[in-house]
Write a protein that holds these residues in place. Structure first.
Motif, PDB file in Angstrom:
ATOM      1  N   TYR A  26      48.485  33.713 103.519  1.00 25.52           N
ATOM      2  CA  TYR A  26      49.223  32.972 102.499  1.00 25.52           C
ATOM      3  C   TYR A  26      50.695  33.343 102.560  1.00 25.52           C
ATOM      4  O   TYR A  26      51.038  34.504 102.791  1.00 25.52           O
ATOM      5  CB  TYR A  26      48.694  33.291 101.102  1.00 25.52           C
ATOM      6  N   GLU A  73      60.317  36.124 100.617  1.00 19.91           N
ATOM      7  CA  GLU A  73      59.230  35.375 101.249  1.00 19.91           C
ATOM      8  C   GLU A  73      58.372  36.402 101.962  1.00 19.91           C
ATOM      9  O   GLU A  73      58.874  37.187 102.756  1.00 19.91           O
ATOM     10  CB  GLU A  73      59.773  34.357 102.240  1.00 19.91           C
ATOM     11  N   LYS A  92      57.158  31.885  92.812  1.00 14.20           N
ATOM     12  CA  LYS A  92      57.409  30.454  92.593  1.00 14.20           C
ATOM     13  C   LYS A  92      56.430  29.560  93.355  1.00 14.20           C
ATOM     14  O   LYS A  92      56.097  28.496  92.890  1.00 14.20           O
ATOM     15  CB  LYS A  92      58.839  30.100  93.036  1.00 14.20           C
ATOM     16  N   GLU A  93      56.005  30.021  94.559  1.00 11.66           N
ATOM     17  CA  GLU A  93      55.196  29.158  95.414  1.00 11.66           C
ATOM     18  C   GLU A  93      54.208  29.997  96.215  1.00 11.66           C
ATOM     19  O   GLU A  93      54.550  31.046  96.735  1.00 11.66           O
ATOM     20  CB  GLU A  93      56.108  28.387  96.362  1.00 11.66           C
ATOM     21  N   GLU A 116      44.257  32.645  96.562  1.00  9.64           N
ATOM     22  CA  GLU A 116      45.642  32.629  96.099  1.00  9.64           C
ATOM     23  C   GLU A 116      45.899  33.730  95.074  1.00  9.64           C
ATOM     24  O   GLU A 116      46.940  34.368  95.080  1.00  9.64           O
ATOM     25  CB  GLU A 116      45.987  31.268  95.508  1.00  9.64           C
ATOM     26  N   LYS A 137      51.286  29.151  99.276  1.00  5.12           N
ATOM     27  CA  LYS A 137      50.604  28.150 100.086  1.00  5.12           C
ATOM     28  C   LYS A 137      49.992  28.794 101.320  1.00  5.12           C
ATOM     29  O   LYS A 137      50.432  29.858 101.762  1.00  5.12           O
ATOM     30  CB  LYS A 137      51.521  26.995 100.464  1.00  5.12           C
ATOM     31  N   LEU A 185      54.076  33.494 100.308  1.00  3.13           N
ATOM     32  CA  LEU A 185      54.518  33.527  98.917  1.00  3.13           C
ATOM     33  C   LEU A 185      56.032  33.584  98.878  1.00  3.13           C
ATOM     34  O   LEU A 185      56.643  34.344  99.637  1.00  3.13           O
ATOM     35  CB  LEU A 185      53.947  34.741  98.191  1.00  3.13           C
ATOM     36  N   ARG A 186      56.619  32.781  97.997  1.00  4.09           N
ATOM     37  CA  ARG A 186      58.071  32.770  97.807  1.00  4.09           C
ATOM     38  C   ARG A 186      58.362  32.977  96.325  1.00  4.09           C
ATOM     39  O   ARG A 186      57.610  32.509  95.481  1.00  4.09           O
ATOM     40  CB  ARG A 186      58.655  31.434  98.246  1.00  4.09           C
ATOM     41  N   GLY A 187      59.479  33.656  96.047  1.00  4.01           N
ATOM     42  CA  GLY A 187      59.825  33.880  94.661  1.00  4.01           C
ATOM     43  C   GLY A 187      61.122  34.641  94.493  1.00  4.01           C
ATOM     44  O   GLY A 187      61.946  34.685  95.399  1.00  4.01           O
TER      45      GLY A 187
END
Length: 57
Positions: free
Chosen positions: A3, A18, A51-52, A26, A54, A5-7
């Protein structure tokens, strides 16, 4: 599964991040990311905003 992850890290300086983690879901990915970033950056978990999330292709 992997996965991405960004934030945002921190409240004052608002650095972006990232990170790629290998996790079962998730929710598990978010928990792993908070643990890794918190220990690496010396930041409390409430200062890390994801924030994300995926799946990596």
């Amino acid at each position: 599964m992997k996965y991405v992850l960004r934030g945002i890290l921190g409240k004052a300086n608002k650095r972006t991040f990232e990170i790629v983690v290998d996790a079962k879901s998730e929710k598990h990915a978010a928990a792993l990311a908070v643990t890794k970033l918190g220990s690496k950056s010396k930041i409390k978990k409430y200062e890390i905003e994801i924030k994300e999330i995926k799946k990596q292709a």
